[in-house]
Design a protein around this motif. Structure first.
Motif, PDB file in Angstrom:
ATOM      1  N   SER A 198     -23.513  -6.896  70.073  1.00  0.00           N
ATOM      2  CA  SER A 198     -22.335  -7.457  69.418  1.00  0.00           C
ATOM      3  C   SER A 198     -21.101  -6.608  69.678  1.00  0.00           C
ATOM      4  N   ILE A 199     -21.222  -5.307  69.476  1.00  0.00           N
ATOM      5  CA  ILE A 199     -20.070  -4.425  69.561  1.00  0.00           C
ATOM      6  C   ILE A 199     -19.520  -4.360  70.981  1.00  0.00           C
ATOM      7  N   THR A 200     -20.394  -4.273  71.975  1.00  0.00           N
ATOM      8  CA  THR A 200     -19.922  -4.180  73.357  1.00  0.00           C
ATOM      9  C   THR A 200     -19.426  -5.514  73.893  1.00  0.00           C
ATOM     10  N   GLY A 201     -19.976  -6.626  73.394  1.00  0.00           N
ATOM     11  CA  GLY A 201     -19.697  -7.933  73.960  1.00  0.00           C
ATOM     12  C   GLY A 201     -20.754  -8.393  74.939  1.00  0.00           C
ATOM     13  N   LEU A 202     -21.794  -7.590  75.143  1.00  0.00           N
ATOM     14  CA  LEU A 202     -22.856  -7.927  76.095  1.00  0.00           C
ATOM     15  C   LEU A 202     -23.952  -8.749  75.418  1.00  0.00           C
ATOM     16  N   THR A 203     -23.546  -9.876  74.871  1.00  0.00           N
ATOM     17  CA  THR A 203     -24.497 -10.746  74.182  1.00  0.00           C
ATOM     18  C   THR A 203     -25.440 -11.440  75.160  1.00  0.00           C
ATOM     19  N   GLU A 242     -20.795 -10.727  84.206  1.00  0.00           N
ATOM     20  CA  GLU A 242     -21.123 -12.068  83.713  1.00  0.00           C
ATOM     21  C   GLU A 242     -20.301 -12.442  82.480  1.00  0.00           C
ATOM     22  N   ARG A 243     -19.859 -11.451  81.724  1.00  0.00           N
ATOM     23  CA  ARG A 243     -19.168 -11.729  80.462  1.00  0.00           C
ATOM     24  C   ARG A 243     -17.651 -11.663  80.559  1.00  0.00           C
ATOM     25  N   MET A 244     -17.133 -11.079  81.612  1.00  0.00           N
ATOM     26  CA  MET A 244     -15.699 -10.798  81.662  1.00  0.00           C
ATOM     27  C   MET A 244     -14.842 -12.064  81.599  1.00  0.00           C
ATOM     28  N   GLY A 245     -15.247 -13.109  82.307  1.00  0.00           N
ATOM     29  CA  GLY A 245     -14.445 -14.329  82.313  1.00  0.00           C
ATOM     30  C   GLY A 245     -14.294 -14.922  80.927  1.00  0.00           C
ATOM     31  N   ALA A 246     -15.405 -15.065  80.215  1.00  0.00           N
ATOM     32  CA  ALA A 246     -15.374 -15.665  78.885  1.00  0.00           C
ATOM     33  C   ALA A 246     -14.574 -14.810  77.910  1.00  0.00           C
ATOM     34  N   LEU A 262      -6.427  -1.495  79.868  1.00  0.00           N
ATOM     35  CA  LEU A 262      -7.201  -0.506  80.617  1.00  0.00           C
ATOM     36  C   LEU A 262      -7.730  -1.139  81.898  1.00  0.00           C
ATOM     37  N   ASP A 263      -7.753  -0.370  82.962  1.00  0.00           N
ATOM     38  CA  ASP A 263      -8.240  -0.947  84.213  1.00  0.00           C
ATOM     39  C   ASP A 263      -9.751  -1.175  84.119  1.00  0.00           C
ATOM     40  N   GLU A 264     -10.247  -1.989  85.029  1.00  0.00           N
ATOM     41  CA  GLU A 264     -11.640  -2.430  84.927  1.00  0.00           C
ATOM     42  C   GLU A 264     -12.625  -1.279  85.054  1.00  0.00           C
ATOM     43  N   ALA A 265     -12.350  -0.341  85.959  1.00  0.00           N
ATOM     44  CA  ALA A 265     -13.263   0.789  86.121  1.00  0.00           C
ATOM     45  C   ALA A 265     -13.351   1.609  84.837  1.00  0.00           C
ATOM     46  N   GLN A 266     -12.217   1.796  84.162  1.00  0.00           N
ATOM     47  CA  GLN A 266     -12.222   2.561  82.924  1.00  0.00           C
ATOM     48  C   GLN A 266     -12.949   1.812  81.825  1.00  0.00           C
ATOM     49  N   LEU A 268     -15.942  -4.530  72.599  1.00  0.00           N
ATOM     50  CA  LEU A 268     -15.403  -3.425  73.373  1.00  0.00           C
ATOM     51  C   LEU A 268     -14.848  -3.886  74.718  1.00  0.00           C
ATOM     52  N   ILE A 269     -15.526  -4.800  75.371  1.00  0.00           N
ATOM     53  CA  ILE A 269     -15.007  -5.308  76.643  1.00  0.00           C
ATOM     54  C   ILE A 269     -13.665  -5.985  76.419  1.00  0.00           C
ATOM     55  N   ALA A 270     -13.581  -6.829  75.404  1.00  0.00           N
ATOM     56  CA  ALA A 270     -12.374  -7.623  75.178  1.00  0.00           C
ATOM     57  C   ALA A 270     -11.187  -6.755  74.768  1.00  0.00           C
ATOM     58  N   VAL A 271     -11.369  -5.831  73.831  1.00  0.00           N
ATOM     59  CA  VAL A 271     -10.219  -5.070  73.341  1.00  0.00           C
ATOM     60  C   VAL A 271      -9.675  -4.132  74.412  1.00  0.00           C
ATOM     61  N   GLN A 272     -10.535  -3.586  75.245  1.00  0.00           N
ATOM     62  CA  GLN A 272     -10.050  -2.729  76.322  1.00  0.00           C
ATOM     63  C   GLN A 272      -9.268  -3.534  77.358  1.00  0.00           C
ATOM     64  N   THR A 273      -9.772  -4.719  77.663  1.00  0.00           N
ATOM     65  CA  THR A 273      -9.066  -5.579  78.602  1.00  0.00           C
ATOM     66  C   THR A 273      -7.707  -5.979  78.045  1.00  0.00           C
TER      67      THR A 273
END
Length: 386
Positions: A141-146, A190-194, A212-216, A203-208
């Motif tokens: 849940s926290i990372t977004g890697l559902t 797989e999750r970045m587009g959504a 922050l750049d993708e590598a970071q 975590l994926i969404a808020v950093q984007t």
């Protein structure tokens, strides 16, 4: 290399139980060089508490460190403004408000599902059959890697932890770690587009969203997984074991005489899930008469500091009623664990009370072996469920 006194360890013995060696270090050589680890160790609580804040000398920036080489340079391996910029970027994910209003309900739902699966079973291992799943589902849940199965979440986390503590340089351990980071990268892709089109507080969404750049972003997600799975997993199962082996404290927690948070934080002091944090000596420095040399490797031994006899009244005893305000279980300086609020909620507000409410007569049915010194926890906690 520093002129610190040399202290030799047997690596296998130290992994099985580091506390006797750490007690001797605190008493005899509180700053010492351990050849088997290739590092200088600081073992007393107050020395750790003061020096962890001195980032000009004790730097988290470790270009050749195992974590940076294997996972990318995440925010934990940065100091100063660079570190704070990324820490602010992830704050919407891990803030107390988000934990309370967003993640707690998801933690409760995942924990209820795990307990439902255990209902009807006679026996279980609290590590593999409960804590592993609860911790991994929270991290999804926290990372977004559902999209990642909870078993894979545990696998990749352990693989990175093993890689980051592979000071012996075992190539098989490194190869396995590489396989685990590749799996994380595939799941992120797989999750970045959504999450870009419909962002949430993961975590994926808020950093984007923060730019922050993708590598970071990827490096920080790997950091969260390496630090957000095995430590809560081990603390859930370990704290449950502590209560089952100290029934007076289990009765006190159930009666409300002590809080579940006291149970968790005392366990985290007593058996520190994060036992060590590495640093690079950025410049020559004199520490209590010991000459530390630039580029030396140094370990802050949190697990030792949390049992410092000069600080805690009952350092080697599990006693949730004692004063543990000086504990450094989550760190002591600018790198204080960003996931502390989520961990406290998951373990003290959800996993422990729900486990002991569901199974009122749960009991141990065998030994619970522990292992590790950089990261420490139970390997299994066999119980009878009833």
């Amino acid at each position: 290399m520093s002129n610190a006194p040399v202290y030799d360890i047997d690596p296998a013995t130290f992994w099985a139980d580091p506390y006797p060696d750490l007690a001797r270090m605190r008493a005899q050589t509180p700053v010492c060089f351990v050849p088997q680890l290739g590092a200088t160790l600081i073992t007393r609580r107050d020395d750790i508490f003061v020096n962890e804040k001195n980032v000009d000398v004790f730097s988290s920036d470790q270009p050749q460190g195992l974590m940076t080489v294997l996972m990318g340079q995440n925010m934990m391996r940065k100091d100063g403004d660079d570190h704070m910029h990324e820490r602010r970027a992830i704050f919407p994910t891990v803030s107390p408000k988000t934990v309370k209003n967003v993640w707690k309900a998801q933690f409760e739902a995942a924990t209820a599902r795990a307990l439902d699966r255990l209902a009807g079973q006679d026996r279980a291992d609290l590590v593999k059959d409960f804590a592993m799943e609860v911790s991994a589902e929270a991290l999804k849940s926290i990372t977004g890697l559902t999209n990642m199965d909870w078993r894979e979440m545990d696998r990749v986390s352990q693989g990175m932890i093993d890689g980051c503590s592979n000071y012996a340089g075992d190539p098989a351990v490194t190869a396995h770690c590489d396989d685990c980071t590749a799996s994380i990268d595939r799941h992120i892709s797989e999750r970045m587009g959504a999450l870009r089109s419909d962002p949430d507080l993961s975590l994926i969404a808020v950093q984007t969203q923060a730019g922050l750049d993708e590598a970071q972003m990827r490096a920080n997600v790997k950091l969260a997984i390496s630090g957000g799975q095995n430590e809560p997993r081990d603390a859930i199962a370990g704290a449950a074991w502590a209560l089952l082996t100290h029934p007076q404290w289990l009765r006190a927690a159930r009666a409300g005489d002590i809080s579940w948070l006291q149970v968790f934080e005392e366990y985290a002091r007593w058996i520190s899930p994060i036992g060590m944090s590495p640093r690079r000596i950025a410049r020559d420095h004199d520490l209590n008469g010991i000459a530390l040399k630039a580029e030396d490797r140094l370990f802050f031994m949190f697990g030792s500091g949390n049992r410092d006899e000069t600080v805690f009244a009952r350092p080697d005893i599990f006693d949730p009623s004692q004063d543990i305000a000086p504990a450094i279980s989550f760190g002591a300086g600018p790198h204080f664990c960003a996931g502390a609020w989520a961990s406290r909620c998951l373990i003290a507000e959800v996993a422990l009370p729900m486990l002991f409410e569901r199974f009122t007569d749960i009991a141990l049915v065998g030994d619970a072996p522990f292992g590790g010194w950089a990261f420490r926890g139970p390997l299994s906690v066999p119980v009878r469920l009833r």
